[in-house]
Design an enzyme around this catalytic site. Structure first.
Site, mmCIF file in Angstrom:
data_model
loop_
_atom_site.group_PDB
_atom_site.id
_atom_site.type_symbol
_atom_site.label_atom_id
_atom_site.label_comp_id
_atom_site.label_asym_id
_atom_site.label_seq_id
_atom_site.Cartn_x
_atom_site.Cartn_y
_atom_site.Cartn_z
ATOM 1 N N LYS A 1 46.247 -33.051 -9.006
ATOM 2 C CA LYS A 1 45.440 -32.485 -10.079
ATOM 3 C C LYS A 1 46.160 -31.300 -10.702
ATOM 4 O O LYS A 1 46.507 -30.334 -10.019
ATOM 5 C CB LYS A 1 44.086 -32.024 -9.530
ATOM 6 C CG LYS A 1 43.261 -31.179 -10.512
ATOM 7 C CD LYS A 1 42.820 -31.994 -11.730
ATOM 8 C CE LYS A 1 42.140 -31.120 -12.782
ATOM 9 N NZ LYS A 1 40.951 -30.424 -12.300
ATOM 10 N N ASP B 1 31.813 -33.408 -12.093
ATOM 11 C CA ASP B 1 32.286 -32.014 -12.098
ATOM 12 C C ASP B 1 31.360 -31.160 -11.235
ATOM 13 O O ASP B 1 30.888 -30.098 -11.627
ATOM 14 C CB ASP B 1 32.377 -31.465 -13.517
ATOM 15 C CG ASP B 1 33.414 -30.345 -13.655
ATOM 16 O OD1 ASP B 1 33.937 -29.889 -12.627
ATOM 17 O OD2 ASP B 1 33.688 -29.931 -14.788
ATOM 18 N N HIS C 1 43.505 -31.052 -16.305
ATOM 19 C CA HIS C 1 42.653 -30.143 -17.088
ATOM 20 C C HIS C 1 43.646 -29.277 -17.850
ATOM 21 O O HIS C 1 44.346 -28.461 -17.268
ATOM 22 C CB HIS C 1 41.780 -29.337 -16.111
ATOM 23 C CG HIS C 1 41.024 -28.196 -16.721
ATOM 24 N ND1 HIS C 1 39.736 -27.880 -16.323
ATOM 25 C CD2 HIS C 1 41.347 -27.260 -17.645
ATOM 26 C CE1 HIS C 1 39.318 -26.811 -16.987
ATOM 27 N NE2 HIS C 1 40.287 -26.425 -17.789
ATOM 28 N N HIS D 1 35.421 -36.895 -10.228
ATOM 29 C CA HIS D 1 35.675 -35.490 -10.568
ATOM 30 C C HIS D 1 34.789 -34.612 -9.685
ATOM 31 O O HIS D 1 33.759 -34.097 -10.108
ATOM 32 C CB HIS D 1 35.397 -35.234 -12.047
ATOM 33 C CG HIS D 1 35.874 -33.896 -12.519
ATOM 34 N ND1 HIS D 1 36.401 -33.699 -13.771
ATOM 35 C CD2 HIS D 1 35.918 -32.684 -11.919
ATOM 36 C CE1 HIS D 1 36.731 -32.415 -13.916
ATOM 37 N NE2 HIS D 1 36.432 -31.782 -12.797
ATOM 38 N N HIS E 1 34.435 -31.309 -7.206
ATOM 39 C CA HIS E 1 34.831 -30.059 -6.568
ATOM 40 C C HIS E 1 34.128 -30.040 -5.212
ATOM 41 O O HIS E 1 32.902 -29.915 -5.154
ATOM 42 C CB HIS E 1 34.375 -28.850 -7.383
ATOM 43 C CG HIS E 1 35.040 -28.719 -8.717
ATOM 44 N ND1 HIS E 1 35.913 -27.690 -9.016
ATOM 45 C CD2 HIS E 1 34.947 -29.471 -9.843
ATOM 46 C CE1 HIS E 1 36.324 -27.818 -10.274
ATOM 47 N NE2 HIS E 1 35.751 -28.895 -10.791
ATOM 48 N N HIS F 1 34.667 -20.305 -13.792
ATOM 49 C CA HIS F 1 36.070 -19.947 -13.976
ATOM 50 C C HIS F 1 36.334 -18.467 -13.758
ATOM 51 O O HIS F 1 37.326 -17.925 -14.253
ATOM 52 C CB HIS F 1 36.558 -20.432 -15.348
ATOM 53 C CG HIS F 1 36.652 -21.926 -15.400
ATOM 54 N ND1 HIS F 1 37.682 -22.626 -14.818
ATOM 55 C CD2 HIS F 1 35.804 -22.859 -15.904
ATOM 56 C CE1 HIS F 1 37.479 -23.919 -14.988
ATOM 57 N NE2 HIS F 1 36.338 -24.081 -15.637
ATOM 58 N N HIS G 1 45.622 -28.231 -13.201
ATOM 59 C CA HIS G 1 44.506 -27.448 -13.731
ATOM 60 C C HIS G 1 45.029 -26.192 -14.400
ATOM 61 O O HIS G 1 45.890 -25.493 -13.862
ATOM 62 C CB HIS G 1 43.535 -27.074 -12.616
ATOM 63 C CG HIS G 1 42.204 -26.614 -13.123
ATOM 64 N ND1 HIS G 1 42.028 -25.399 -13.756
ATOM 65 C CD2 HIS G 1 40.982 -27.204 -13.093
ATOM 66 C CE1 HIS G 1 40.756 -25.263 -14.088
ATOM 67 N NE2 HIS G 1 40.095 -26.345 -13.699
ATOM 68 N N HIS H 1 37.208 -34.339 -18.472
ATOM 69 C CA HIS H 1 36.362 -33.786 -19.555
ATOM 70 C C HIS H 1 37.140 -33.717 -20.876
ATOM 71 O O HIS H 1 37.404 -32.641 -21.416
ATOM 72 C CB HIS H 1 35.759 -32.436 -19.188
ATOM 73 C CG HIS H 1 36.628 -31.525 -18.380
ATOM 74 N ND1 HIS H 1 37.821 -31.021 -18.823
ATOM 75 C CD2 HIS H 1 36.452 -31.024 -17.135
ATOM 76 C CE1 HIS H 1 38.353 -30.258 -17.894
ATOM 77 N NE2 HIS H 1 37.548 -30.238 -16.863
#
Length: 567
Positions: free
Chosen positions: A217, A360, A246, A134, A136, A320, A219, A272
């Protein structure tokens, strides 16, 4: 027959069967289950030692001998806790057994010759390199940070500190995918990239898979609707790649039942899965009970401590792109942070209901702490719940195997790369990490990529010996020149390999294929395949598994913290 006392033997050759070793400053103890070395025939390098010409070293050429032998290592893996010599040939694990010179020694599995380098493994623990599934990819400096912590494979998405990457693990579109494949070509790290999976039509997903991603992915920040979930999984089924998800925190496009219905029984990796990192509020954790769901945690909630709740709100606002002056944004953040489900997450890891742990990175998680936080969780559960059956007060072998599987073999299985990495097994890349037991889980002694040293703590380069201060982690020869590329692998879809992507964009590193991602399920998560019925009280957020309330107190103190990080 000459004998040696236990203490002297352990000091000289490392622990043997029945000996116990404490993992750093935790309350976790392992016990050696088997010893492949032969008493009285152990090999050890050094002045006056065994690995010398005509003694432990044969006259054979490189065709019959290994390139590297790690002597007397204590292997800790999902399949066992054993003492053995490990032979490495052409970057792969060739033999696990007994090393020496077959001309003068019996029952030799690994022949040492003039072309064999030696790493002393006596008194050290050997593990497979960690797999962080995971990531980024916000900055390239993450790679060195992860590597120095014992990670050798990074799977995720992104293009740098773009707003989309800060929030989502997606490398979106063929042009961006190719640039990231080129940008990471010369790092001593294995990579796999995830494309953006959020669309309700297949073409844009197909072109990303053919461009070089190893998965997709979904999201919520891009809109994880039932239609996009269904479409993404349908494309993944055709191309044999994994999908990570996600889910929809705000329950705008549906509830957790709608999302799981959209899965239609197809395999998916839920990121998560507790929910603090995102996902249907308050009950995405229910996904842990589904046979087609491969659940993971990210490390900001690992383990549950007195500081966990407080630190999450600010992290969430930044990651976010939320505005603390907008009440709705604050409410969105608040809805994700629930102490009840975070406490339950600890116990679900201990019981094997959550199968993996990842970082993450820079998007609420810390890329250099995946391994550390895994063992902190294991220790907290040992302290609060006692031995984990079938363990006894004597050792924690099963618990250790369960937790090490969470960041090695299980993410490898989930993403279709377990034929290359994820465990210490013959034929796999020799991506290995050595640890002194006192520093296990936080400060590796050496990191190898394909059997070549890529990183290690190193002293003053102008000193007369390697150890004078300042000692800190530095890249070694395996991280420089073309050696970094030639000892590291990027995982692509078979479709991308068939399209000739590596050649078209000038990749010079090893290329691996991801495969067998669609025919697996929770049952395949080693030591972590429990499928309870999960229920969440919508008012109190209490979590129950098969009717039993899962709750625990937050930790006030953890191992693997300040005493290891003074400098």
């Amino acid at each position: 027959m000459a004998t040696i006392d236990k203490h002297s033997y352990a000091h000289m050759f490392g622990p043997t069967v029945g000996d116990r070793v404490r993992l750093a400053d935790t309350d976790l103890w392992l016990e050696v289950e088997k010893d492949y070395t032969q008493y009285g025939e152990e090999v050890k390098f050094g002045g006056g030692k065994v690995i010398r010409d005509g003694m432990g070293q044969s006259q054979a050429s490189c065709f019959d001998t290994v390139d590297l032998v790690i002597t007397n290592a204590l292997i800790v893996d999902h399949w066992g806790i054993i003492k053995a010599d490990v032979g490495i040939k052409e970057g792969r694990i060739a033999i696990i057994g007994k090393a020496g010179n077959p001309d003068i020694q019996d029952n030799i599995d690994i022949e040492i010759g003039p072309g064999t380098e030696v790493i002393a493994g006596e008194g050290k623990i050997l593990t497979a390199g960690g797999i962080d599934a995971h990531i980024h990819f916000i900055c390239p400096q993450q790679i060195e940070e992860a590597q120095m912590s014992g990670v050798t494979t990074m799977i995720g998405g992104g293009t740098g500190p773009a707003t989309g990457t800060n929030a989502t693990t997606c490398t979106s579109g063929p042009w961006n995918i190719h640039k990231m494949l080129q940008a990471t070509n010369d790092f001593a790290m294995n990579f796999g990239f995830l494309g953006k999976g959020n669309t309700s039509l297949p073409l844009a997903l197909e072109e990303q898979i053919e461009a070089g991603v190893c998965g997709l992915k979904l999201h919520e920040d891009w809109g994880t609707t039932p239609a996009s979930i269904d479409n993404c999984l349908a494309v993944a089924e055709r191309y044999d790649v994994q999908v990570a998800i996600h889910t929809d925190t705000l329950n705008e496009a549906g509830f957790v039942e709608d999302t799981m219905a959209a899965f239609k029984g197809r395999t998916i990796h839920t990121y998560h899965t507790e929910g603090a990192g995102g996902g249907h509020s308050p009950d995405i954790i229910r996904a842990c009970g589904e046979p087609n769901v491969l659940p993971s945690s990210t490390n900001p909630t690992r383990p549950y401590t007195v500081n966990t709740i407080d630190e999450h709100l600010d992290m969430l606002m930044v990651c976010h792109h939320l505005d603390p002056s907008i009440p709705e944004d604050v409410a969105f953040a608040d809805s994700r942070i629930r102490k009840e489900s975070i406490a339950a997450e600890d116990i679900m890891h201990d019981l094997g209901a959550i199968s993996m742990i990842a970082s993450d990175s820079q998007a609420m998680g810390r890329v250099g702490e995946m391994i550390t936080r895994t063992w902190q969780t294991a220790n907290k559960m040992k302290q609060q719940r006692g031995p984990l059956a079938p363990d006894t007060e004597r050792n924690d072998n099963f618990r250790i195997k369960r937790y090490i599987a969470k960041y090695t073999i299980n993410p490898a299985i989930s993403h279709g790369i377990s034929h290359e990495v994820g465990s210490i097994e013959v034929g796999k890349l020799a991506d290995l990490v050595l640890w002194k037991p006192a520093f296990f889980g936080i400060k590796p002694a050496m990191i190898l990529k394909s059997g070549f040293i890529a990183a290690a703590p190193m002293g003053d380069a102008n000193a007369s010996i390697p150890t004078p201060q300042p000692v800190y982690y530095r890249p070694m020869f395996g991280s420089f020149g073309s050696a970094a590329a030639k000892t590291s692998m990027t995982f692509l879809s078979q479709a991308a390999i068939d399209q000739g992507v590596p050649e078209k964009i000038g990749m010079t590193r090893m290329v691996g294929v991801c495969k067998n991602t669609r025919n697996i399920g929770k049952k395949d998560m080693i030591h972590n395949n429990w499928q309870p019925k999960i229920e969440v009280d919508a008012q109190t957020y209490e979590v129950r598994a098969d009717g039993e309330l899962l709750t625990c107190e937050p930790a006030t103190e953890l191992p693997l913290t300040q005493r290891y990080c003074l400098f």
